[in-house]
Design an enzyme around this catalytic site. Structure first.
Site, PDB file in Angstrom:
ATOM      1  N   GLY A   1       0.831  -1.200   0.000  1.00 56.02           N
ATOM      2  CA  GLY A   1       0.000   0.000   0.000  1.00 56.02           C
ATOM      3  C   GLY A   1       0.862   1.243   0.000  1.00 56.02           C
ATOM      4  N   ASN A   2       0.262   2.378   0.264  1.00 58.73           N
ATOM      5  CA  ASN A   2       1.041   3.618   0.362  1.00 58.73           C
ATOM      6  C   ASN A   2       0.399   4.552   1.379  1.00 58.73           C
ATOM      7  OD1 ASN A   2      -0.899   5.441  -1.057  1.00 58.73           O
ATOM      8  ND2 ASN A   2      -0.510   3.997  -2.725  1.00 58.73           N
ATOM      9  N   ALA A   3       1.055   5.679   1.627  1.00 53.20           N
ATOM     10  CA  ALA A   3       0.684   6.540   2.763  1.00 53.20           C
ATOM     11  C   ALA A   3      -0.406   7.560   2.431  1.00 53.20           C
ATOM     12  CB  ALA A   3       1.928   7.281   3.257  1.00 53.20           C
TER      13      ALA A   3
END
Ligand code: CTP
Length: 426
Positions: free
Chosen positions: A217-219
């Site tokens: 995933g990412n932030a």
């Protein structure tokens, strides 16, 4: 400023009593409100309550005060029509253009924003007929709130509760804010300059599964995308909100398409754009890579050695580049405005802005919104600082400013690029 004229339609549901609280919020805020209940709404809350609280006459049918032609006048003169609760029956009649009482006549004659707050049992809200009617209304630019989840009339719980009056009022004020400024001469960021437009906004971070419980995933918090959708709604647009994973609520009134992976996001954005969009804003953080072969079962560590699995990644399609290609090849209208975001850190080969200029050229979008990330900037924050780079060489620095103001600056730039519609189109 003159008092905004609101028509408050009330449908025949038990939640009609909450519309009395909504009416109070409007009148205390200085609005002039005409209440138009349906016949069955009066079985729940009587005419004297509406008349006393609004200080205005109340009618349900088209046969009283005929000399004033109220079924045309009320809709035409309104700055906003709100219906709460909107029952399954009312949604159906509105979707199909029926006009068998004063409220449905008003809905056909109104040229101002229309906000519907549905309330019904979960089974009814989820019935394909109601789902289709809601989708049809949203397609036409009617703002339909998602109902709340919780305790319903009986012992049952689920989605279908009327949103709290404060939430309906806030959504109404956002629409009124946009509509009011439309009358003003300025092209400022708060005008309803996107009325009659359909815009697609992608938001949040994609998740690429490794196995049934893990993902890459990412932030991204989705705040900027949510702000873009909310401001577009406030400026009168119909918004398709293709939402990956976010930490913020969906904007009220948007048509929400929930997605998880980059491929799902690509499909949803392309479908919405091909159906006819004036602008597509890619604010989502889309994973560039995904695991080549996600495991169908949970990946276990071995007790025999300290080894770790090697994960092979493959490239995801670039959705923005895909949109640019679709437009070039004629599958999207040539006038569709395409907007990308670029999160940059700057490095030894160039500054944030230099990287942004290069990316703007490479991506082929009309606008690229470049922001600096790292060191707690941008991701998850409520403020942002950006430069909006146009393919035509224009550059506008915005911020530090709340993400809503950044969103308005982006829509200002979009509004300058969408071709003017003649009034017959709207
Ligand atoms: N984007 C996209 N599809 C992808 C990746 C990104 O549509 N697979 C979009 C994003 O939504 C954003 C823009 O492209 O609007 C820029 O994304 P970014 O990740 O900053 O750019 P990349 O082209 O992936 O370049 P980089 O190598 O810097 O990651």
């Amino acid at each position: 400023m003159t008092a905004p004229r609101v028509v408050l339609g009330v449908g025949g549901g038990i939640a009609a009593y909450k519309a009395a609280l909504l009416l109070r919020l409007f009148t205390e805020g200085g609005a002039s409100v005409r209440v138009v209940p349906t016949e069955s709404a009066l079985r729940f809350v009587g005419e004297p309550t509406w008349a006393a609280l609004s200080g205005q006459p109340v009618a349900t049918g088209v046969w009283s005060d005929v000399h004033e032609v109220p079924h045309v006048r009320l809709g035409r003169e309104a700055d906003l029509v709100v219906v709460a609760p909107a029952t399954a029956d009312l949604l159906g009649r509105a979707a199909h253009g029926l006009a068998d009482d004063l409220l449905t006549n008003v809905l056909l004659t109104a040229r101002c924003p229309v906000l519907l707050a549905p309330a019904m049992h979960t089974e009814m809200w989820q019935h394909p007929a109601v789902v289709a009617n809601t989708a049809l209304l949203r397609e036409r630019g009617v703002h339909v709130l998602e109902p709340d989840s919780g305790r319903l009339t009986g012992a049952d719980t689920g989605p279908g509760r009327l949103p709290e009056p404060e939430r309906i009022h806030a959504a109404a004020m956002a629409l009124l804010g946009g509509a009011a400024a439309a009358g003003a001469s300025s092209s400022s960021s708060s005008s309803a300059d996107l009325a009659g437009r359909h815009v697609v906004v992608s938001a949040g971070g994609t998740r690429e599964p490794l196995d049934p419980v893990r993902f890459l995933g990412n932030a991204s918090s989705g705040r900027q995308g949510a702000a873009l959708a909310a401001r577009a709604l406030a400026r009168g647009a119909r918004v398709t909100y293709v939402r990956a994973h976010t930490e913020v609520p969906d904007p009220d009134g948007a048509h929400v398409v929930p997605v998880s992976t980059a491929l799902q996001l690509r499909d949803a954005v392309l479908a919405a754009a091909r159906a006819g969009a004036d602008a597509v804003v890619m604010a989502a953080a889309v994973a560039d890579f995904r695991p080549a072969a996600p495991s169908e079962t949970k990946i276990k560590k071995s007790d025999d050695d300290d080894g770790a699995p090697l994960v092979e990644l493959v490239r995801n399609p670039d959705v923005l580049a895909g949109l640019v290609a679709e437009r070039r090849e004629g599958r999207l209208a040539p006038t569709t405005v395409l907007v990308g975001f670029a999160a940059e850190t700057g490095d030894t080969t160039g500054s944030v802005l230099e990287h942004g200029r290069l990316k703007a050229r490479r991506k082929g979008a009309d606008l690229l919104v470049v922001n600096e990330v790292g060191g707690g900037r941008a991701f998850g924050a409520t403020d942002n600082t950006v430069v909006i780079i146009g393919a035509d060489g224009t550059e506008r620095a915005v911020g530090p400013a709340p993400k809503e103001s950044i969103a308005d600056a982006v829509w200002d730039a979009v509004a300058m690029r969408v071709p003017v519609k003649n009034s017959g189109d709207l």
